[in-house]
Design a protein around this motif. Sequence first.
Motif, mmCIF file in Angstrom:
data_model
loop_
_atom_site.group_PDB
_atom_site.id
_atom_site.type_symbol
_atom_site.label_atom_id
_atom_site.label_comp_id
_atom_site.label_asym_id
_atom_site.label_seq_id
_atom_site.Cartn_x
_atom_site.Cartn_y
_atom_site.Cartn_z
ATOM 1 N N HIS A 57 0.755 -1.171 0.134
ATOM 2 C CA HIS A 57 0.142 -0.018 -0.083
ATOM 3 C C HIS A 57 1.020 1.089 0.017
ATOM 4 N N ILE A 58 0.823 2.229 -1.027
ATOM 5 C CA ILE A 58 1.296 3.387 -0.994
ATOM 6 C C ILE A 58 0.348 4.498 -1.325
ATOM 7 N N GLY A 59 0.459 5.265 -0.266
ATOM 8 C CA GLY A 59 -0.409 6.489 -0.295
ATOM 9 C C GLY A 59 0.101 7.958 -0.360
ATOM 10 N N LEU A 77 -1.296 12.622 8.971
ATOM 11 C CA LEU A 77 -0.943 12.587 7.559
ATOM 12 C C LEU A 77 -1.482 14.113 7.206
ATOM 13 N N THR A 78 -0.726 14.615 6.396
ATOM 14 C CA THR A 78 -1.181 15.905 5.832
ATOM 15 C C THR A 78 -0.736 15.855 4.508
ATOM 16 N N LYS A 79 -0.961 16.956 3.837
ATOM 17 C CA LYS A 79 -0.508 17.027 2.315
ATOM 18 C C LYS A 79 0.812 17.155 2.230
ATOM 19 N N GLY A 80 1.198 16.158 1.070
ATOM 20 C CA GLY A 80 2.569 15.960 0.752
ATOM 21 C C GLY A 80 3.369 14.880 1.476
ATOM 22 N N LEU A 81 2.554 14.190 2.426
ATOM 23 C CA LEU A 81 3.093 12.994 3.110
ATOM 24 C C LEU A 81 2.946 11.672 2.223
ATOM 25 N N LEU A 82 4.005 10.827 2.091
ATOM 26 C CA LEU A 82 3.829 9.635 1.459
ATOM 27 C C LEU A 82 3.758 8.511 2.523
ATOM 28 N N LEU A 132 7.029 6.525 6.600
ATOM 29 C CA LEU A 132 6.364 7.870 6.356
ATOM 30 C C LEU A 132 7.451 8.558 5.721
ATOM 31 N N LEU A 133 7.141 9.279 4.818
ATOM 32 C CA LEU A 133 8.218 10.162 3.989
ATOM 33 C C LEU A 133 7.568 11.601 3.736
ATOM 34 N N TYR A 134 8.471 12.496 4.138
ATOM 35 C CA TYR A 134 8.039 14.002 3.958
ATOM 36 C C TYR A 134 8.597 14.489 2.445
ATOM 37 N N LEU A 135 7.796 14.751 1.600
ATOM 38 C CA LEU A 135 7.883 15.403 0.220
ATOM 39 C C LEU A 135 7.932 16.843 0.124
ATOM 40 N N ASP A 136 9.264 17.154 -0.172
ATOM 41 C CA ASP A 136 9.114 18.600 -0.745
ATOM 42 C C ASP A 136 8.415 18.690 -1.808
ATOM 43 N N GLU A 137 8.064 20.427 -1.881
ATOM 44 C CA GLU A 137 7.130 20.732 -3.119
ATOM 45 C C GLU A 137 7.528 20.183 -4.543
ATOM 46 N N ALA A 138 8.856 20.099 -4.749
ATOM 47 C CA ALA A 138 9.282 19.593 -6.194
ATOM 48 C C ALA A 138 9.073 18.202 -6.286
ATOM 49 N N VAL A 139 9.198 17.348 -5.339
ATOM 50 C CA VAL A 139 9.197 15.918 -5.336
ATOM 51 C C VAL A 139 7.748 15.644 -5.379
ATOM 52 N N PHE A 140 6.900 16.077 -4.395
ATOM 53 C CA PHE A 140 5.374 15.955 -4.639
ATOM 54 C C PHE A 140 4.901 16.304 -6.035
ATOM 55 N N GLU A 141 5.429 17.607 -6.636
ATOM 56 C CA GLU A 141 4.959 17.671 -7.966
ATOM 57 C C GLU A 141 5.460 16.606 -8.968
ATOM 58 N N LEU A 142 6.530 16.177 -8.936
ATOM 59 C CA LEU A 142 7.273 15.251 -9.686
ATOM 60 C C LEU A 142 6.378 13.953 -9.689
ATOM 61 N N LEU A 143 5.835 13.643 -8.486
ATOM 62 C CA LEU A 143 5.280 12.470 -8.224
ATOM 63 C C LEU A 143 4.032 12.435 -8.887
ATOM 64 N N GLN A 144 3.137 13.534 -8.718
ATOM 65 C CA GLN A 144 1.937 13.894 -9.238
ATOM 66 C C GLN A 144 1.909 13.928 -10.516
ATOM 67 N N THR A 145 2.948 14.222 -11.343
ATOM 68 C CA THR A 145 3.143 13.993 -12.728
ATOM 69 C C THR A 145 3.305 12.638 -13.249
ATOM 70 N N SER A 171 10.896 2.905 -7.840
ATOM 71 C CA SER A 171 12.237 3.217 -7.726
ATOM 72 C C SER A 171 12.404 4.556 -7.049
ATOM 73 N N LEU A 172 11.834 5.772 -7.571
ATOM 74 C CA LEU A 172 11.700 6.979 -7.081
ATOM 75 C C LEU A 172 11.762 7.005 -5.485
ATOM 76 N N ILE A 173 10.397 6.085 -5.100
ATOM 77 C CA ILE A 173 10.002 6.307 -3.884
ATOM 78 C C ILE A 173 11.067 5.228 -2.996
ATOM 79 N N THR A 174 11.940 4.327 -3.595
ATOM 80 C CA THR A 174 13.004 3.772 -2.841
ATOM 81 C C THR A 174 14.110 4.650 -2.711
ATOM 82 N N ASP A 175 14.494 5.453 -3.630
ATOM 83 C CA ASP A 175 15.606 6.529 -3.607
ATOM 84 C C ASP A 175 15.163 7.393 -2.557
#
Length: 299
Positions: A57-59, A77-82, A132-145, A171-175
């Motif tokens: 499960h990845i959310g 959990l808030t916006k931008g958390l994985l 639980l991973l904290y995504l910065d804005e750039a990574v969040f936008e990359l994953l959304q794309t 692979s990105l999530i693993t990195d």
Amino acid sequence: MSDKTLQRVTSHFMHDLYDNQDCGQRTSDGLLFIRRLGDRSSRVFSSGRPFQIDQLHIGIVTSGEQDVTVNLRQYHLTKGLLLVASPESIMQENRRTENFDMQVIHVNDELLRRLFGDQIPLLFTHRMNNLLLYLDEAVFELLQTMLNTLWKVIHTDFESSRDHLLVAILSLITDLSKRDKQNYGNHQPRNVAVFNRFLSLVAEHCDSQRTLNFYADKLCLSKQYLGNIIMEVSHRTAHEWIDEATIARIKVMLLHSTTTLNEISERMSFAEPSHFSRYFKRLTGFTPIEYRKSNKNSM
């Protein structure tokens, strides 16, 4: 309880709930992609009852807030958390805001093996593991794309392209997890690291091991030292954590399966069914039968 109730919290139920909807799509080989959890999930997960997931499960939270317990750990959990939760993880939603929403990917073991062969990232293979991973804005936008592209590709017959894109996302999530571990691990106090390892072991072994000696041996620590660390970090005893994990697993079987009380007692390694019933009532205030009946009627 009916088989339909058994499927309320499995990926099969999620497949049925979201398949061929404008907010969800599954493939025949083990992928479920939910673009928006929406109101469909609230009637299943907002009950405050534990449930067990049967696939990776990845959310990614896209709006609102949620308080959730995953394998004994509590997350806000808030916006931008994985959130990554392994198969067999036990989860419980404790609270959500009305505007809470999340994108979710479920991937089964067979698809992971086909995508990665014998090189599946450890992050996705460890049972009862969560991150639980904290995504910065750039990574969040990359994953959304990447996820938006995956959604489009799923609706085509370009299966090979779908697979390559899914591998890229995983692979990105693993990195990201490796980078997070390097950054956080270097500053993590040893007692916190021991506590986190203890929780993972308890979530994995509470069906058969409920003595502190077992976990102390696993961690190569004395029983007294481990108990002191757990109390220092969490202000709760080790046995309280063991009991909480045990009760959560029992509740899952009582609520979401037709397993008999004798079978549950045996699976949870109680010497006698009567010992199991007394244990459950001592910690919950209900006998197993009372708990199953009262919660079945309210579902």
